[in-house]
Design an enzyme around this catalytic site. Structure first.
Site, PDB file in Angstrom:
ATOM      1  N   GLU A 440      30.649  68.252  26.311  1.00 26.98           N
ATOM      2  CA  GLU A 440      31.178  69.489  25.721  1.00 26.98           C
ATOM      3  C   GLU A 440      30.071  70.354  25.122  1.00 26.98           C
ATOM      4  O   GLU A 440      30.285  71.068  24.146  1.00 26.98           O
ATOM      5  CB  GLU A 440      32.250  69.189  24.661  1.00 26.98           C
ATOM      6  CG  GLU A 440      33.391  68.322  25.129  1.00 26.98           C
ATOM      7  CD  GLU A 440      34.115  68.887  26.339  1.00 26.98           C
ATOM      8  OE1 GLU A 440      34.011  70.107  26.585  1.00 26.98           O
ATOM      9  OE2 GLU A 440      34.760  68.107  27.050  1.00 26.98           O
ATOM     10  N   GLY A 441      28.906  70.290  25.724  1.00 26.04           N
ATOM     11  CA  GLY A 441      27.752  71.036  25.230  1.00 26.04           C
ATOM     12  C   GLY A 441      26.920  70.149  24.329  1.00 26.04           C
ATOM     13  O   GLY A 441      27.388  69.671  23.290  1.00 26.04           O
TER      14      GLY A 441
END
Length: 598
Positions: A440-441
């Site tokens: 998610e980054g």
């Protein structure tokens, strides 16, 4: 062994006491709920997660997922647990009532998420990804798509995924190649491959609904040409039953360091039928609705691992006999003292405890912001909450997962050699926690988002709700009657001053040289997060002091809260000074080495 008892008393504290009054104002749609209902939900969630999910955590890690004849099989017990989970309504807890959800606030949902993640992080991804997918669909899907797909996804009958990453592009989604060809009936045909797709395929549900980023033939280059499509694994029939296969196949499942009971898949879309979600070429914005929801949830994953690692380490430290206390035998009736008497073991346990309690409090503040952003009655409250959530999302994701990995490592250290071998299940926490800092980054990307987007946005508007709350409390408590609170408030005043100075330095240098902001980003996120946790602990200490003065019959809980707060202010908050000094040093030493010298 893996030990977990849901910290219900602390959950009730952050839910009912810590933020009883906050700056976000009243929220619509919650009049029918109340503390008694919330407590009953938390107690039942504790029972389900402890009795159903925790026993599958270690066994699921050992067995893992398997790809057999193109079908992914989850470990023994997972399918039955998932059915029980959905039948109990847990998949629909915070979803809208109009699509079959229960409409509960995120403030409650995030506490339940913590329990699920603490007891079985791999399992949590199956309903977790679906919740994120429904969020994106609710925000951007057509009425037809929402009315047809959301009820089955919210109930858990069908699951959902987010399909972004390709072999050649991760964070830089402008490079993606998956194609979407328009059809005469308004649908599209997608062709391409995606990797690292969490819960991409499994045997828990009848259908898997993929949200896929792709390009249409005439799309602009880069991120401005990305669209979002809904692509089911099986094409549903008009009556909602599962129809024929839709050209979605599993090329492989990833062999991972951890999360072995979560199916992380390589997917191939072969002329797969799909429908656009939102506007063409605006897919990244639509997907970020899901990603931002998932980023907060990933932070909660970190909190869950932190808590179970802490509890497991405490249980072992109380049981393991080694040596004698430095001040003399604590248990002369035993051949040696339990290792919990030793200061260095206490240091690790108190650090883990402070991390867990601090992240739970800060996470609850962020969750209340999510509720107000969606449903605040006053538009001004809604806007202020949205600014706060925008600021806190990268902090919750990155800080909580960084601290969780540290906590899992400390749990191994407390266990010594027994932590390093599989038998006690402690090394699993380290392996499972590690991915949360990446997906998610990555946490470095979260830090860049904070300093490059959130901090300067709208002339610093996102910072104001947070800065005002911290400033007002510090000013009020530096003159408190309790000397301990006065001292802690003074420490917070110093840390907050460092944050203010750092903000100014990054803003000034970053405008001239973006590398200056990039070099400071990770330290700045840590600094802001520590101040946020400190704010929550200071508020907790004030409440605990008031309760003890009133003569509460829960004196033990509030005394422990003060002890944990004292440890945080003495031993953890001083890290703010180190972060400030690192930020102040600028980019020079970071960027000094010539590229060829690496």
């Amino acid at each position: 062994m893996q030990v977990y008892n849901a910290p219900l008393r602390d959950m009730r504290f952050v839910l009912h006491e810590l933020f009883k009054e906050d700056e976000f104002g009243p929220v619509a749609g919650q009049d029918e709920f109340g503390p008694e209902l919330y407590d009953a939900i938390l107690e039942e969630a504790a029972r389900v997660t402890q009795e159903v999910l925790l026993p599958l955590n270690a066994t699921g890690d050992i067995e893992g997922c398997k790809l057999e004849n193109g079908v992914v099989r989850t470990p023994a017990g997972f399918k039955e647990a998932y059915s029980q989970f959905c039948e109990g309504g847990w998949a629909a807890l915070a979803s809208p009532v109009e699509y079959g959800g229960q409409g509960l606030p995120e403030a409650v949902n995030k506490l339940v998420e913590e329990m699920i993640c603490a007891t079985n992080l791999s399992f949590s991804l199956y309903p977790g990804l679906t919740h994120g997918a429904t969020t994106a669909l609710m925000g951007h899907g057509s009425e037809d798509l929402k009315s047809f797909y959301l009820p089955k996804m919210i109930s858990g009958e069908w699951s959902g995924t987010m399909c972004l990453t390709e072999a050649h592009c991760g964070t830089d989604l402008g490079l993606l190649r998956t194609r979407a060809e328009p059809q005469e009936d308004g649908s599209y045909r997608l062709t391409g491959g995606k990797i690292f797709i969490s819960a991409g395929d499994h045997d828990l549900t009848d259908n898997v609904i993929h949200l896929v980023l792709a390009r249409t033939p005439d799309a602009p280059k880069g991120v401005k040409g990305i669209s979002l499509f809904l692509v089911p694994k099986y094409l549903p029939k008009d009556d909602g039953s599962v129809g024929p296969a839709n050209g979605v196949s599993v090329a492989a499942i990833e062999h991972k360091m951890g999360l072995k009971a979560s199916a992380t898949c390589q997917l191939e879309f072969n002329d797969s039928k799909g429908w656009v979600v939102g506007e063409l070429n605006k897919g990244l914005a639509a997907m970020f609705t899901m990603m931002n929801t998932e980023r907060v949830s990933v932070g909660i994953q970190g909190l869950g691992i932190n808590e179970v690692a802490y509890q497991s380490a405490v249980a072992y430290a109380k049981d393991r006999l080694q040596g004698r206390a430095l001040g003399g035998a604590a248990r002369p009736d035993l051949p040696a003292d339990p290792i919990i008497v030793h200061p260095d073991v206490r240091r690790m346990l108190m650090t883990m405890r402070a991390y867990a309690e601090g992240c739970r409090a800060l996470g609850q503040w962020a969750a209340r912001g999510l509720d107000a952003e969606a449903n605040a009655i006053d538009p001004a409250d809604k806007s202020r909450a949205a600014d706060f959530v925008a600021l806190m999302t990268p902090v919750v994701k990155a800080l909580f997962t960084d601290l969780a990995f540290d906590a899992a490592n400390m749990a191994v250290q407390v266990h010594g050699g027994h932590g390093y071998i599989r038998d006690h299940g402690i090394e699993q926490f380290v392996r499972d926690a590690r991915i949360a800092q990446i997906y998610e980054g990555t946490n470095g990307v979260q830090a860049l988002d904070l300093v490059g987007r959130k901090m300067p946005a709208h002339m610093g508007r996102y910072m104001r709700p947070f800065f005002h709350a911290v400033s007002e409390q510090v000013e009020a408590l530096v003159k408190h009657d309790d000397k301990a609170i006065t001292g802690w408030a003074a420490g917070m005043q110093q840390a907050f001053g460092a944050l203010q100075l750092s903000t100014g330095m990054i803003a000034q240098k970053g405008m001239k040289d973006p590398e200056e902001a990039g070099a400071a980003a990770t330290d700045y996120l840590r600094l802001l997060g520590l101040v946020g946790i400190g704010h929550c602990f200071l508020k907790s200490a004030r409440i605990a002091t008031e309760r003890l003065a009133e003569g509460t019959d829960e004196a033990g809980f509030y005394k422990a809260k003060l002890a944990t707060a004292g440890f945080f202010f003495d031993r953890i908050l001083p890290q703010a000074t180190a972060a400030f000094l690192a930020i102040k040093s600028g980019k020079r030493s970071t960027m000094a080495l010539e590229l060829e010298a690496f």
